[in-house]
Design a protein around this motif. Structure first.
Motif, short mmCIF file in Angstrom:
data_model
loop_
_atom_site.label_atom_id
_atom_site.label_comp_id
_atom_site.label_asym_id
_atom_site.label_seq_id
_atom_site.Cartn_x
_atom_site.Cartn_y
_atom_site.Cartn_z
N PRO A 1 9.38 -14.55 10.17
CA PRO A 1 8.32 -15.43 9.66
C PRO A 1 8.02 -15.13 8.19
O PRO A 1 8.24 -14.02 7.71
N ALA A 2 7.49 -16.13 7.47
CA ALA A 2 7.12 -15.94 6.07
C ALA A 2 6.00 -14.91 5.96
O ALA A 2 5.07 -14.90 6.77
N TYR A 3 6.11 -14.03 4.97
CA TYR A 3 5.15 -12.94 4.79
C TYR A 3 5.26 -12.45 3.36
O TYR A 3 6.36 -12.20 2.88
N GLY A 4 4.14 -12.31 2.67
CA GLY A 4 4.15 -11.77 1.31
C GLY A 4 3.69 -10.32 1.31
O GLY A 4 2.79 -9.95 2.06
N HIS A 5 4.33 -9.50 0.48
CA HIS A 5 4.00 -8.07 0.47
C HIS A 5 4.39 -7.47 -0.88
O HIS A 5 5.53 -7.61 -1.31
N VAL A 6 3.44 -6.85 -1.57
CA VAL A 6 3.73 -6.15 -2.82
C VAL A 6 3.07 -4.78 -2.80
O VAL A 6 2.05 -4.58 -2.14
N MET A 7 3.67 -3.84 -3.51
CA MET A 7 3.15 -2.49 -3.61
C MET A 7 3.19 -2.04 -5.06
O MET A 7 4.08 -2.44 -5.80
N ALA A 8 2.24 -1.20 -5.44
CA ALA A 8 2.22 -0.59 -6.77
C ALA A 8 2.48 0.91 -6.61
O ALA A 8 1.92 1.54 -5.72
N PHE A 9 3.32 1.44 -7.49
CA PHE A 9 3.70 2.85 -7.45
C PHE A 9 3.37 3.53 -8.77
O PHE A 9 3.42 2.90 -9.82
N THR A 10 3.13 4.83 -8.71
CA THR A 10 3.05 5.63 -9.92
C THR A 10 4.48 5.94 -10.35
O THR A 10 5.43 5.70 -9.61
N GLU A 11 4.63 6.51 -11.52
CA GLU A 11 5.97 6.85 -12.00
C GLU A 11 6.67 7.88 -11.13
O GLU A 11 7.90 7.92 -11.08
N GLY B 1 1.65 -16.09 4.95
CA GLY B 1 2.92 -16.64 4.48
C GLY B 1 2.77 -17.61 3.32
O GLY B 1 3.72 -18.32 2.98
N ALA B 2 1.60 -17.69 2.68
CA ALA B 2 1.39 -18.60 1.56
C ALA B 2 2.29 -18.26 0.38
O ALA B 2 2.67 -19.14 -0.39
N TYR B 3 2.62 -16.98 0.21
CA TYR B 3 3.50 -16.55 -0.88
C TYR B 3 4.65 -15.74 -0.31
O TYR B 3 4.74 -14.53 -0.49
N PRO B 4 5.58 -16.42 0.37
CA PRO B 4 6.70 -15.71 0.99
C PRO B 4 7.70 -15.24 -0.04
O PRO B 4 7.78 -15.78 -1.15
N GLU B 5 8.45 -14.25 0.33
CA GLU B 5 9.47 -13.67 -0.53
C GLU B 5 8.91 -13.37 -1.92
O GLU B 5 9.41 -13.83 -2.95
N THR B 6 7.85 -12.58 -1.93
CA THR B 6 7.18 -12.19 -3.16
C THR B 6 8.15 -11.39 -4.03
O THR B 6 8.84 -10.50 -3.55
N THR B 7 8.20 -11.73 -5.32
CA THR B 7 9.13 -11.06 -6.22
C THR B 7 8.46 -10.15 -7.22
O THR B 7 9.11 -9.31 -7.83
N GLY B 8 7.15 -10.30 -7.41
CA GLY B 8 6.48 -9.43 -8.37
C GLY B 8 5.06 -9.85 -8.64
O GLY B 8 4.57 -10.85 -8.12
N VAL B 9 4.39 -9.05 -9.46
CA VAL B 9 3.00 -9.30 -9.84
C VAL B 9 2.86 -9.05 -11.34
O VAL B 9 3.40 -8.08 -11.86
N THR B 10 2.13 -9.93 -12.01
CA THR B 10 1.77 -9.73 -13.41
C THR B 10 0.29 -9.39 -13.44
O THR B 10 -0.52 -10.12 -12.88
N GLU B 11 -0.04 -8.29 -14.10
CA GLU B 11 -1.43 -7.80 -14.12
C GLU B 11 -2.07 -8.10 -15.47
O GLU B 11 -1.49 -7.85 -16.52
#
Length: 56
Positions: free
Chosen positions: A3-13, A26-36
């Motif tokens: 099923p469609a599912y969006g998921h992003v994570m932020a990491f330290t160096e 599933g509103a933003y499936p296959e998430t590719t990135g985030v601009t902050e």
């Protein structure tokens, strides 16, 4: 096909996870990135109909 599912994570160096955002709707499936920006996080997706955002 899963099923469609969006998921992003932020990491330290050094690889520690500092934030996790999930979209089980599933509103933003296959998430590719985030601009902050100072005010918002803009969510990029391969198949969403528009650019997603949320307050920072």
């Amino acid at each position: 096909m899963p099923p469609a599912y969006g998921h992003v994570m932020a990491f330290t160096e050094d690889g520690k996870i500092v934030a996790v955002l999930q979209d089980p709707s599933g509103a933003y499936p296959e998430t590719t990135g985030v601009t902050e920006t100072p005010e918002r996080l803009y969510v990029h997706s391969l198949h969403a109909r528009g650019l997603g955002w949320r307050p920072r």
